[in-house]
Design an enzyme around this catalytic site. Structure first.
Site, PDB file in Angstrom:
ATOM      1  N   ASP A   1       0.817  -1.323   0.162  1.00 11.50           N
ATOM      2  CA  ASP A   1      -0.079  -0.051  -0.085  1.00 11.50           C
ATOM      3  C   ASP A   1       0.804   1.147  -0.071  1.00 11.50           C
ATOM      4  O   ASP A   1       2.105   1.223   0.273  1.00 11.50           O
ATOM      5  CB  ASP A   1      -0.880   0.073   1.237  1.00 11.50           C
ATOM      6  CG  ASP A   1      -1.647  -1.328   1.723  1.00 11.50           C
ATOM      7  OD1 ASP A   1      -1.946  -1.818   0.530  1.00 11.50           O
ATOM      8  OD2 ASP A   1      -1.775  -1.410   2.740  1.00 11.50           O
TER       9      ASP A   1
HETATM   10  N1  URA Z   1      -1.055  -6.075   3.919  1.00 18.42           N
HETATM   11  C1  URA Z   1      -1.599  -4.684   3.937  1.00 18.42           C
HETATM   12  O1  URA Z   1      -2.324  -4.549   4.433  1.00 18.42           O
HETATM   13  N2  URA Z   1      -0.631  -3.842   3.353  1.00 18.42           N
HETATM   14  C2  URA Z   1       0.159  -4.130   2.758  1.00 18.42           C
HETATM   15  O2  URA Z   1       0.773  -3.240   1.746  1.00 18.42           O
HETATM   16  C3  URA Z   1       0.831  -5.445   2.585  1.00 18.42           C
HETATM   17  C4  URA Z   1       0.225  -6.374   3.302  1.00 18.42           C
END
Ligand code: URA
Length: 233
Positions: A106
């Site tokens: 993310d």
């Molecule tokens: N899980 C998440 O919530 N975000 C990420 O970026 C990777 C795994």
């Protein structure tokens, strides 16, 4: 006898030179492309493994695939191009602009991102059937109870599937901090698993993918070694 690659000249030149596949037609007409020293006759002609193709007099050399690890900073997105945000590809030099992120983090997650142009390898690293483990350092808003750790290990049901999402390992690092390993790659999986346990992730950092540990500073990148590439394949 020559081995037929069964590949069209325009496709091959499009893959291994700065020309796009559609540029090749014009380059052939402009007499810029030769196959074994003779002018190419058409963009659709087939070429063999041993054929030497040149563009503007210079032999087109097949380059190998590239494999990169990057320590993604906060706010950078895992995409190749974006009108608004800086992307992971923007952090690489221009000769790596053809790479794509292998899996995603993310925008608000930091840490280990892999990039490559080897589609098969990317598939091997990301496809759920290979269950490649990813380890995250998770900081939560509220203290994490022993019951939460139990729930993460046994699996929590997220909205998008009745199949519970499980952590394969959880280690408590502090009152509000965990090291958590998952082997799937569901959308916002770690954040949603913690939210399902009535807590909230305030900071998320990926430390490893398979056997590969993040060992570079934020914003930095490096090429993987052959041993690292093979270990993930
Ligand atoms: N899980 C998440 O919530 N975000 C990420 O970026 C990777 C795994």
């Amino acid at each position: 006898m020559k081995t037929k690659l069964n590949i069209r000249l325009d496709r091959w030149v499009g893959q291994h030179s700065p020309l796009s596949r559609s540029d090749v037609k014009f380059a052939v007409k402009a007499k810029r492309i030769k196959v074994n020293g003779k002018l190419a006759v058409s963009a659709s002609q087939k070429i063999s493994q041993e054929d030497v193709v040149s563009l503007d007099g210079a032999e087109i050399v097949v380059r190998g695939f590239s494999y990169i690890m990057l320590n993604k900073p906060l706010g950078v997105i895992c995409a190749t191009r974006d009108g608004c945000h800086q992307t992971v590809v923007d952090l690489l030099p221009t000769h790596f602009q053809q790479l794509h992120p292998v899996g995603r983090l993310d925008k608000d997650t930091t840490g280990l991102v892999l990039l490559s142009d080897d589609g098969q390898w990317s598939h091997r690293v990301t496809h759920p059937k290979y269950a490649c483990e990813k380890c995250y350092k998770v900081t939560a808003k509220w203290p994490i109870s022993a019951a939460t750790i139990e729930r993460l290990l046994h699996g929590v049901v997220l909205r998008d599937s009745p199949k519970p999402a499980c952590a394969t390992a959880v280690e408590q690092l502090g009152e509000n901090q965990l090291m958590m390993t998952i082997s799937e790659g569901r959308y916002h999986q770690v954040r949603r698993m913690i939210a399902a346990c009535e807590n909230r992730v305030t900071d998320l950092h990926r430390l490893s993918v398979g056997s590969l540990q993040l060992d570079i500073a934020e914003g930095e990148w490096r090429e993987l070694t052959v041993a690292e590439i093979v270990a993930l394949a």
